[in-house]
Design a protein around this motif. Structure first.
Motif, PDB file in Angstrom:
ATOM      1  N   GLY A   1    -146.829  19.641  27.369  1.00  0.00           N
ATOM      2  CA  GLY A   1    -146.868  18.677  28.458  1.00  0.00           C
ATOM      3  C   GLY A   1    -146.808  17.267  27.920  1.00  0.00           C
ATOM      4  O   GLY A   1    -146.335  17.051  26.801  1.00  0.00           O
TER       5      GLY A   1
ATOM      6  N   PRO B   1    -145.312  19.325  38.668  1.00  0.00           N
ATOM      7  CA  PRO B   1    -146.190  19.250  37.495  1.00  0.00           C
ATOM      8  C   PRO B   1    -147.611  18.888  37.939  1.00  0.00           C
ATOM      9  O   PRO B   1    -147.798  18.158  38.899  1.00  0.00           O
TER      10      PRO B   1
ATOM     11  N   THR C   1    -151.512  17.427  37.087  1.00  0.00           N
ATOM     12  CA  THR C   1    -152.156  16.454  36.207  1.00  0.00           C
ATOM     13  C   THR C   1    -153.632  16.813  36.031  1.00  0.00           C
ATOM     14  O   THR C   1    -154.375  16.958  37.006  1.00  0.00           O
TER      15      THR C   1
ATOM     16  N   SER D   1    -148.618  18.723  33.030  1.00  0.00           N
ATOM     17  CA  SER D   1    -147.908  19.902  32.536  1.00  0.00           C
ATOM     18  C   SER D   1    -147.347  20.691  33.714  1.00  0.00           C
ATOM     19  O   SER D   1    -147.890  20.657  34.822  1.00  0.00           O
ATOM     20  N   ASP D   2    -146.247  21.372  33.450  1.00  0.00           N
ATOM     21  CA  ASP D   2    -145.692  22.233  34.491  1.00  0.00           C
ATOM     22  C   ASP D   2    -145.720  23.694  34.053  1.00  0.00           C
ATOM     23  O   ASP D   2    -145.002  24.525  34.596  1.00  0.00           O
TER      24      ASP D   2
ATOM     25  N   HIS E   1    -147.208  26.412  34.719  1.00  0.00           N
ATOM     26  CA  HIS E   1    -148.109  26.855  35.775  1.00  0.00           C
ATOM     27  C   HIS E   1    -148.858  28.149  35.472  1.00  0.00           C
ATOM     28  O   HIS E   1    -150.021  28.300  35.821  1.00  0.00           O
TER      29      HIS E   1
END
Ligand SMILES: [Zn+2]
Length: 339
Positions: free
Chosen positions: A5, A53, A55, A66-67, A69
């Protein structure tokens, strides 16, 4: 676990691509190597919202966007194991609800116990004399009172002694009106209205054999007037009924209590604290004129013998107990034995 990220230090707006590493103990590292920078349990991970994304905000001001998940969801699951499961949250909320309920009950009780007496005292002090006189006239008319049948010299003696009681204590005679009345239906009784009207019934005088006895009753009633006890009692039950109405929505309690002071004073009587106060201060009024307060205790005992239970005597509204009788006897020991 490692997530890719962007790190933001919270100072500059520019982020730096990097890695966030979480070890098995729930410690978070900003780099693959180095010291932990936070604990997973202390970080709020936002829920997944499509592919946006997410936070993560740290207490230090740092943020990590970051994405990834699946990994973020896994971290949320791990947080749960570390003690922030929804059951715990629910538990916390339930505790908060219970605490809130207890606080509500306590404050209601506080309002009832302390707030209402204080409100009643303030209102009692603020009511104009004209209103009190009006209430008194109404109350006196509503009671089955007849002219006193005491011989006139006896009546005069009572009026004179009462005037002297007020005078030696520096109390304004114009604030008081002593009514000598007969009321076979009411029985041996005396009462004071907030206006300064004091009613002494023949039936009570008949049980006395000393001036100090009926005068002790009058001194006691004078204290009730001076301290506005009766008015406070009525207002207290009126405010109490009002509070009850607010809680229950039932207005009948309030409407039946408001301003019904002859009922409150004659039947409900005063609280034990007010009685003690009236006894103590009444005894002082007596002592200043050289009368013996202990004679009131003698009258209490005589009334207790007489009280058949179906007539509301003075004892009913002024319940005597051993403690009061003892206190009056004690006060009497300092009486001046000149009479
Ligand atoms: Zn009393």
């Amino acid at each position: 676990m490692e997530l890719r990220g962007t790190w933001f230090d919270g100072q500059s707006g520019r982020g730096a691509p990097g890695v966030m590493r979480v070890d098995a103990q729930g410690q978070i590292f900003r780099d693959v190597q180095g010291q932990p920078c936070a604990e997973l349990a202390a970080v709020t991970i936002p829920a997944r919202l499509g592919t946006m994304p997410r936070t993560l905000v740290f207490a230090s001001g740092w943020r990590f966007v970051s994405d990834q998940h699946d990994q973020l969801d896994a971290l949320m699951g791990q947080q749960g194991k570390n003690g922030l499961r929804w059951v715990d949250r629910l538990e916390r909320n339930r505790n908060a609800a219970i605490v809130g309920l207890v606080l509500l009950v306590v404050s209601m009780f506080g309002l009832y116990q302390y707030g209402i007496p204080a409100m009643a005292r303030h209102t009692a002090d603020a009511l104009p004399a004209e209103l009190l006189d009006e209430m008194a006239t109404e109350a006196l008319q509503s009671l089955p009172l007849q002219r006193s049948e005491l011989p006139l010299p006896e009546q005069q003696r009572i009026h004179d002694a009462f005037a002297r009681l007020l005078k030696v204590n520096g109390l304004p005679a114009e604030h008081y009106r002593l009514h000598l009345r007969s009321a076979p239906k009411i029985g041996p009784n005396a009462f004071a209205l907030p206006s300064g009207d004091i009613v002494l019934l023949d039936q009570l005088v008949a049980l006395t054999d000393k001036e100090d006895q009926w005068l002790g009753v009058l001194a006691h009633e004078v204290v009730h007037v001076e301290a506005r006890h009766g008015l406070r009692g009525v207002l207290q039950s009126a405010y109490g009924a009002l509070l009850l109405t607010l809680i229950t929505g039932d207005a009948s309690a309030a409407t039946s209590t408001v301003m019904d002071f002859s009922r409150v004073v004659l039947e409900n009587g005063y609280s034990r604290d007010l009685e003690r106060e009236a006894d103590e201060l009444g005894a002082e009024l007596m002592l200043r004129g050289g009368w013996d307060p202990a004679e009131l205790a003698t009258l209490f005992e005589r009334l207790a013998e007489q009280d058949s239970g179906d007539l509301p005597g003075w004892l009913r509204s002024h319940p005597a107990n051993d403690e009061r009788i003892r206190a009056l006897r004690q006060a009497g020991q300092s009486a001046i034995p000149s009479r």
